[in-house]
Structures are given as structure tokens and as C-alpha cells.
Design an enzyme around this catalytic site. Sequence first.
Site, mmCIF file in Angstrom:
data_model
loop_
_atom_site.group_PDB
_atom_site.id
_atom_site.type_symbol
_atom_site.label_atom_id
_atom_site.label_comp_id
_atom_site.label_asym_id
_atom_site.label_seq_id
_atom_site.Cartn_x
_atom_site.Cartn_y
_atom_site.Cartn_z
ATOM 1 N N GLU A 168 -5.824 -8.344 0.133
ATOM 2 C CA GLU A 168 -6.289 -8.436 1.518
ATOM 3 C C GLU A 168 -7.784 -8.161 1.549
ATOM 4 O O GLU A 168 -8.271 -7.221 0.913
ATOM 5 C CB GLU A 168 -5.596 -7.407 2.421
ATOM 6 C CG GLU A 168 -4.100 -7.552 2.554
ATOM 7 C CD GLU A 168 -3.504 -6.433 3.417
ATOM 8 O OE1 GLU A 168 -4.239 -5.867 4.270
ATOM 9 O OE2 GLU A 168 -2.316 -6.120 3.230
ATOM 10 N N GLU B 155 0.821 -1.214 0.000
ATOM 11 C CA GLU B 155 0.000 0.000 0.000
ATOM 12 C C GLU B 155 0.863 1.275 0.000
ATOM 13 O O GLU B 155 0.649 2.183 0.799
ATOM 14 C CB GLU B 155 -0.953 0.001 1.189
ATOM 15 C CG GLU B 155 -1.889 -1.197 1.214
ATOM 16 C CD GLU B 155 -2.859 -1.165 2.384
ATOM 17 O OE1 GLU B 155 -2.577 -0.457 3.366
ATOM 18 O OE2 GLU B 155 -3.899 -1.837 2.307
#
Length: 482
Positions: free
Chosen positions: A266, A123
Amino acid sequence: MLQPRTNVAIFSLFLVLSPSLPATESAIGVNWGTISFHRLRPSAVVDLLQQNKVQKVKLFDADPGSLRALEGSGIEVMLGIPNEMLAVLGSSSVASDLWVRQNVSSFVGKGGVAIRYVAVGNEPFLSSYAGQFQNYVMPALLNLQQSLAKANLAGYVKLVVPCNADAYEADLPSQGAFRPELTEIMTQLVSFLNSNGSPFVVNIYPFLSLYGSSDFPQDYAFFEGTTHAVTDGVNVYTNAFDGNFDTLVAALTKLGYGQMPIVIGEVGWPTDGAVSANLTAARAFNQGLINHVLSNRGTPLRPGVPPMDVYLFSLLDEGAKSVLPGNFERHWGIFSFDGQAKYALNLGMGNRLLRNARSVQYLPSRWCVVDPSKDLSAVTNHMKLACSVADCTTLNYGGSCNSLGAKGNISYAFNSYYQLQKQKSQSCEFDGLGMVTFLDPSVGECRFLVGVTDASSAAIGTHWRGVLVWVLVLWGVWVFEV
């Protein structure tokens, strides 16, 4: 997963038609994080994966112990590179060659580890990072791609960049677009991914949308139907996951890559640490997600084409994680820290429920609790000290141990510290306020844990110590090269 997602907009229709994608058979994998006070032996975790027929696993760093345990298992691996290493890897081809040689080449091969992806950063475009890692991503990708080519692995190991769902935004999926400041680098990234046959990896968390907004309709976060369905043209969105996914599809289409395969890096639901985080909700979400993905229904913009792969977050609870985003951060596991299934869940692997870890070696069945006969007027500082070291997140509002009462809270804190210290006698003293009991003080869903003996004494902070060592090593390589 690092921070709450700010993008809650997950609705409606995408009007631009793109060529149909080939049907794919999705696989359900898991994220294996290791930021834990009580870390199971890697070999026990791999056995747990095999017992549950999990075929894909995502690691957040190149932990040698985890990789060695995966050797010969046949489990496909997505190997992570922490954000803190991107600058050095992007600045030095020597450093990149070294990383690939030590963490990929040395493990891939007959009887080795099936490393199929390397996740370059985690991220890195997260809005809360304020661009801290943004300029390092493409240089790191290019260097690592060259390093894989030198090792004759570029056709086997694919590079990806797991992105947070806040990388794109819209009020409606049809308006999906990457954040303006990311447009240029996202164009470069998806072009790179496309040219190298890599998917776009995204992390999607409907829980965080619910947690972050009191206006978010709760039933829209799940898959059992909703009274808040969004109808737009011929398309109807009945769950947050599909709306978020299609917002990404629209964003990719605007860049000219509407057919790019998408992997969910995720997704999951925590079981503790917040009002909406509990066993019932976690089971409903994860089972609903698995059934939805494996049904191959796809989404309104990609009918019949589900995500390429889905990695549940996460395999095990990680009791040493930062709670800056929320106390729930330590409770995402479908298994507790000791590999025991928290709830009945069918991963779609042969129609059976989760199986517990085998042959887990626990410390003796004893607990540290507060001595009820003692004056507790001076206990506050002891409790604060215990909770500053151990995990007490279940005691907070919305937690499973929130209703223990004052003495119960103290006992929970004392025991958490006691188990963390491997039940050393002095760790239950607390100036005479603690006492050891052989009667389990657990109440209902509030579990007073007992530590495991096969946990590594160096487990706490393993992730960050490993990152620091590699940053220092690679920085030395970079300085030498320059």
C-alpha cells in the site's frame, strides 16, 4: 491501511554492503477495497481495471462477487485474509484446507482467477494492536502452506504478510531494525518467506508521516526535490519513500536477508479530509511515485532495483471506512466511489491518463437540501443523525466542503443521507426542514453526490459481515476437529 504510522524516521546511509539484486521490472497495481456506501458492481470495477490496463490488484478479503468478476480477466490477484481469521486458520488444518478449497482452488485454473498471492493478515504486527494477532501469524502461514501443497498450488500461489512500516524503526536507515519485540517472529517470518520464494510486503505512507508530525518537512514527502535532503556518507536521500524503504532493507539485512525482494502493498495520498489531503498533492505524490519506481533508479541501498511491485492505495474511495485514524481515511481513491477519475494520472501503461468507469447507472439527478424558508433552530439533531449514518467527512477542517457555511453544511449532510437511502422521499423530510431540488448544489471542488443504482444494497459492511460468517464457519470446524 488501518492506523497512522508512528515511524517517521526515514533518513540516511546504510553502510553494510550486500550482494547486488537482479534487476526487475516493477508493475503498478491497485488496492480494491469495498467498505463503501455506494459500491459499484464488481463487473464494472473489473472493466475499469481493464480499461486502465491495471495488471495487478490486491483484495482485502475473499469476496466471491469480486473474485467471480475477475475470472478470465488475466489480472493477477493478491487475495487477503483478515486478521480476525488468523487464530482459527492457525489452530485447525481442516479450517485452512476449507479456506483454500473455497477461496483459492475453486477459482484458480484455466479461465479462472490469477491468484498469485494470499496475504495472511493485514498489518498484524501494528503497534496499536498490542500483539493481539502476533502469535497467530506463523501457525496460520504453516497451515495454509500445507493446504496449498495439498491442492498442488504451493508453487503457484505464494503466501505473504503485509506489514506496517512501524514494524521497523531507526533514526537513520543504516540503523534500521525491526522493533525489539518483533525480532523473533520477524526472523521466523522472513525465513519462511525466503524458503518459499515469497517477497516481503510492506505498506509505506509518507502522508501519515506528514500528517502526524508538524516538524516533518513537507517537500520531503514528495519526489520533486527537497530543501531538506539528507546526506550521509556517499548517499543522499531526497524523499521519504526511499528513506523508509532503505530502513526496511537495513532491518532485513540485520536478519541475514538483505536481498529479499520487497513489494509495496500500500502507498498513496488522500484527496480530502485533512489540510494536506487534496487533489493537487495526491496527483503530485502518486505521479511522482510512479515515475520514480518505473524509472528503475531504485534507492541508495538498492540502486537499479526498484520494489518488485507497487500497489497504489487505493482504486476507489471507501465512504464507510472508520475515520478513527482521520477523516482522510475515506478519500484515498484515485477514482471517486463511482469510478470517475479525480485527477489526471498516468499509470505508466502505454502513456495515457486514467479512463473513467463506463456505463455507470446513477439515481435521478436530484438532491436533498435544507429549505431556506424554514426555522432552522432545531436542525442540529437532524444534521447529527444524517452524518452519523452517511459520510460528512468533507465538511470538517481541511475538507473540500469546509467553506460552505451553515446552510450549505446542513444541505450537504441532508443530501448524503438522502442518496444513501436511494432517494426515498421520506429520507428528505427531516421534520419538514428538507426539500428536493433538481439544481446541482455542488460548489467548486465540493461535490454533492448522486448515488448509483447498481450499488449493492448490502454493500455497507460487506467486508465485516463476510469476516464474521467465515469466523463462525471456521470456528465450528475448529471445535468439531478438536
